[in-house]
Design a protein around this motif. Structure first.
Motif, PDB file in Angstrom:
ATOM      1  N   VAL A  15      47.599  38.009  29.132  1.00 44.56           N
ATOM      2  CA  VAL A  15      48.009  38.643  30.391  1.00 44.56           C
ATOM      3  C   VAL A  15      47.119  39.851  30.684  1.00 44.56           C
ATOM      4  N   ALA A  16      46.888  40.678  29.686  1.00 41.86           N
ATOM      5  CA  ALA A  16      46.057  41.868  29.872  1.00 41.86           C
ATOM      6  C   ALA A  16      44.632  41.496  30.268  1.00 41.86           C
ATOM      7  N   ARG A  17      44.092  40.478  29.641  1.00 38.81           N
ATOM      8  CA  ARG A  17      42.727  40.051  29.975  1.00 38.81           C
ATOM      9  C   ARG A  17      42.634  39.479  31.384  1.00 38.81           C
ATOM     10  N   ALA A  18      43.714  38.893  31.872  1.00 31.28           N
ATOM     11  CA  ALA A  18      43.707  38.273  33.206  1.00 31.28           C
ATOM     12  C   ALA A  18      43.998  39.261  34.332  1.00 31.28           C
ATOM     13  N   THR A  19      44.287  40.513  34.009  1.00 28.77           N
ATOM     14  CA  THR A  19      44.651  41.475  35.061  1.00 28.77           C
ATOM     15  C   THR A  19      43.530  41.742  36.050  1.00 28.77           C
ATOM     16  N   TRP A  20      42.300  41.408  35.704  1.00 34.16           N
ATOM     17  CA  TRP A  20      41.203  41.596  36.655  1.00 34.16           C
ATOM     18  C   TRP A  20      41.447  40.786  37.929  1.00 34.16           C
ATOM     19  N   ALA A  21      42.222  39.688  37.800  1.00 33.32           N
ATOM     20  CA  ALA A  21      42.450  38.789  38.933  1.00 33.32           C
ATOM     21  C   ALA A  21      43.635  39.199  39.806  1.00 33.32           C
ATOM     22  N   LEU A  22      44.331  40.255  39.458  1.00 31.74           N
ATOM     23  CA  LEU A  22      45.496  40.659  40.254  1.00 31.74           C
ATOM     24  C   LEU A  22      45.166  40.880  41.732  1.00 31.74           C
ATOM     25  N   PRO A  23      44.059  41.572  42.072  1.00 35.74           N
ATOM     26  CA  PRO A  23      43.746  41.725  43.506  1.00 35.74           C
ATOM     27  C   PRO A  23      43.492  40.393  44.208  1.00 35.74           C
ATOM     28  N   ARG A 135      47.434  46.326  43.758  1.00 36.39           N
ATOM     29  CA  ARG A 135      47.410  45.662  42.454  1.00 36.39           C
ATOM     30  C   ARG A 135      46.152  45.987  41.657  1.00 36.39           C
ATOM     31  N   ALA A 136      45.142  46.521  42.309  1.00 42.66           N
ATOM     32  CA  ALA A 136      43.888  46.844  41.627  1.00 42.66           C
ATOM     33  C   ALA A 136      44.055  47.973  40.609  1.00 42.66           C
ATOM     34  N   GLY A 137      45.019  48.827  40.811  1.00 41.15           N
ATOM     35  CA  GLY A 137      45.234  49.926  39.877  1.00 41.15           C
ATOM     36  C   GLY A 137      46.102  49.581  38.686  1.00 41.15           C
ATOM     37  N   VAL A 138      46.736  48.417  38.722  1.00 38.16           N
ATOM     38  CA  VAL A 138      47.656  48.023  37.647  1.00 38.16           C
ATOM     39  C   VAL A 138      46.953  47.941  36.288  1.00 38.16           C
ATOM     40  N   VAL A 165      39.734  46.160  33.866  1.00 38.33           N
ATOM     41  CA  VAL A 165      40.047  47.344  34.664  1.00 38.33           C
ATOM     42  C   VAL A 165      38.972  47.553  35.731  1.00 38.33           C
ATOM     43  N   ALA A 166      37.711  47.470  35.322  1.00 39.37           N
ATOM     44  CA  ALA A 166      36.597  47.712  36.249  1.00 39.37           C
ATOM     45  C   ALA A 166      36.532  46.642  37.341  1.00 39.37           C
ATOM     46  N   ILE A 167      36.707  45.378  36.973  1.00 43.68           N
ATOM     47  CA  ILE A 167      36.635  44.304  37.970  1.00 43.68           C
ATOM     48  C   ILE A 167      37.781  44.434  38.969  1.00 43.68           C
ATOM     49  N   ALA A 168      38.990  44.694  38.491  1.00 43.90           N
ATOM     50  CA  ALA A 168      40.135  44.850  39.400  1.00 43.90           C
ATOM     51  C   ALA A 168      39.916  46.016  40.349  1.00 43.90           C
ATOM     52  N   PHE A 169      39.423  47.127  39.820  1.00 46.42           N
ATOM     53  CA  PHE A 169      39.156  48.297  40.672  1.00 46.42           C
ATOM     54  C   PHE A 169      38.098  47.968  41.722  1.00 46.42           C
ATOM     55  N   ALA A 170      37.041  47.263  41.326  1.00 45.11           N
ATOM     56  CA  ALA A 170      35.984  46.899  42.273  1.00 45.11           C
ATOM     57  C   ALA A 170      36.516  45.966  43.360  1.00 45.11           C
ATOM     58  N   LEU A 171      37.329  44.983  42.978  1.00 47.36           N
ATOM     59  CA  LEU A 171      37.895  44.062  43.969  1.00 47.36           C
ATOM     60  C   LEU A 171      38.833  44.781  44.944  1.00 47.36           C
ATOM     61  N   GLY A 172      39.655  45.689  44.426  1.00 48.14           N
ATOM     62  CA  GLY A 172      40.546  46.459  45.292  1.00 48.14           C
ATOM     63  C   GLY A 172      39.776  47.352  46.249  1.00 48.14           C
ATOM     64  N   THR A 173      38.723  47.977  45.738  1.00 44.74           N
ATOM     65  CA  THR A 173      37.880  48.837  46.570  1.00 44.74           C
ATOM     66  C   THR A 173      37.177  48.020  47.652  1.00 44.74           C
ATOM     67  N   LEU A 174      36.696  46.844  47.275  1.00 41.32           N
ATOM     68  CA  LEU A 174      36.042  45.966  48.248  1.00 41.32           C
ATOM     69  C   LEU A 174      37.022  45.543  49.344  1.00 41.32           C
ATOM     70  N   ALA A 175      38.239  45.198  48.957  1.00 38.89           N
ATOM     71  CA  ALA A 175      39.248  44.810  49.957  1.00 38.89           C
ATOM     72  C   ALA A 175      39.522  45.956  50.924  1.00 38.89           C
ATOM     73  N   LEU A 176      39.640  47.163  50.394  1.00 42.40           N
ATOM     74  CA  LEU A 176      39.852  48.327  51.268  1.00 42.40           C
ATOM     75  C   LEU A 176      38.665  48.548  52.195  1.00 42.40           C
ATOM     76  N   ALA A 177      37.459  48.468  51.652  1.00 42.21           N
ATOM     77  CA  ALA A 177      36.254  48.716  52.452  1.00 42.21           C
ATOM     78  C   ALA A 177      36.103  47.681  53.563  1.00 42.21           C
ATOM     79  N   LEU A 178      36.395  46.418  53.249  1.00 41.94           N
ATOM     80  CA  LEU A 178      36.286  45.373  54.263  1.00 41.94           C
ATOM     81  C   LEU A 178      37.330  45.539  55.359  1.00 41.94           C
ATOM     82  N   ALA A 179      38.523  45.967  54.999  1.00 46.21           N
ATOM     83  CA  ALA A 179      39.601  46.088  55.981  1.00 46.21           C
ATOM     84  C   ALA A 179      39.537  47.384  56.773  1.00 46.21           C
TER      85      ALA A 179
END
Length: 191
Positions: A15-23, A135-138, A165-179
């Motif tokens: 579960v912890a390893r898969a958290t990058w996919a939460l966003p 979810r990117a900060g989880v 952690v880094a991938i989730a943060f990057a995906l969340g940041t990208l979603a914010l930047a695009l929106a």
């Protein structure tokens, strides 16, 4: 709630390893909300009702998991005096006054924001960015904050590796930047 097949329980930090996919998972879930919003607008409803329906749809798709967590947290923090009592309250399946108030406030704020946006395309951007970024900060939270109890879900999930952690943060940041665009995304990240 969306059914997800599972052949065996997750173990060994899966579960912890898969958290990058939460966003990414959040983006899949959130698409239902804007769809319902757009359909309701097409039926001639004013933005208030479509906003409510969109929120109800996203809660339905997640099984209201996040709302349940919010209510449990509010009840525990507001209702208990000792750490043990707070944890006991959070584990209790019943909802209390603090939980109800937190849910009313949460739904009210989100509903008002979506109704104020009104444009279905902008609502879609806002919902998807909010779901992904939230979810990117989880993973970072999971790696920085120790589990409240050794026998809880958090303890069994494990601590995410730095890469997740880094991938989730990057995906969340990208979603914010695009929106929102880069400037507003930066403000959102700071907040």
């Amino acid at each position: 709630m969306l059914p997800v097949a599972s052949s065996k329980p997750a173990a060994d930090g899966a579960v912890a390893r898969a958290t990058w996919a939460l966003p990414l998972a959040a983006l899949l879930v959130c698409l239902a909300g804007p769809f319902v919003y757009k359909v309701a607008i097409r039926f001639g409803l004013t933005p208030n009702m479509p906003a409510r329906l969109a929120l109800a749809t996203t809660a339905l798709f997640t099984g209201a998991l996040h709302e349940d967590g919010l209510a449990d947290t509010a009840d525990g923090l507001g209702g208990g005096r000792t750490r043990e009592r707070k944890l006991e309250i959070m584990r209790d399946s019943r909802i209390g006054t603090y939980g109800v108030c937190a849910l009313i406030l949460s739904f009210g704020l989100r509903w008002s924001a979506l109704a104020a946006i009104a444009d279905p395309l902008l609502v879609a951007f806002a919902l998807c960015a909010a779901h992904a970024a939230a979810r990117a900060g989880v993973p970072a939270f999971m790696s920085l904050v120790p589990p409240a109890r050794p026998d809880g879900l958090s303890a069994s999930a494990g601590s995410p590796p730095g890469r997740s952690v880094a991938i989730a943060f990057a995906l969340g940041t990208l979603a914010l930047a695009l929106a929102l665009g880069p400037g507003k995304a930066l403000v959102g990240l700071i907040l």
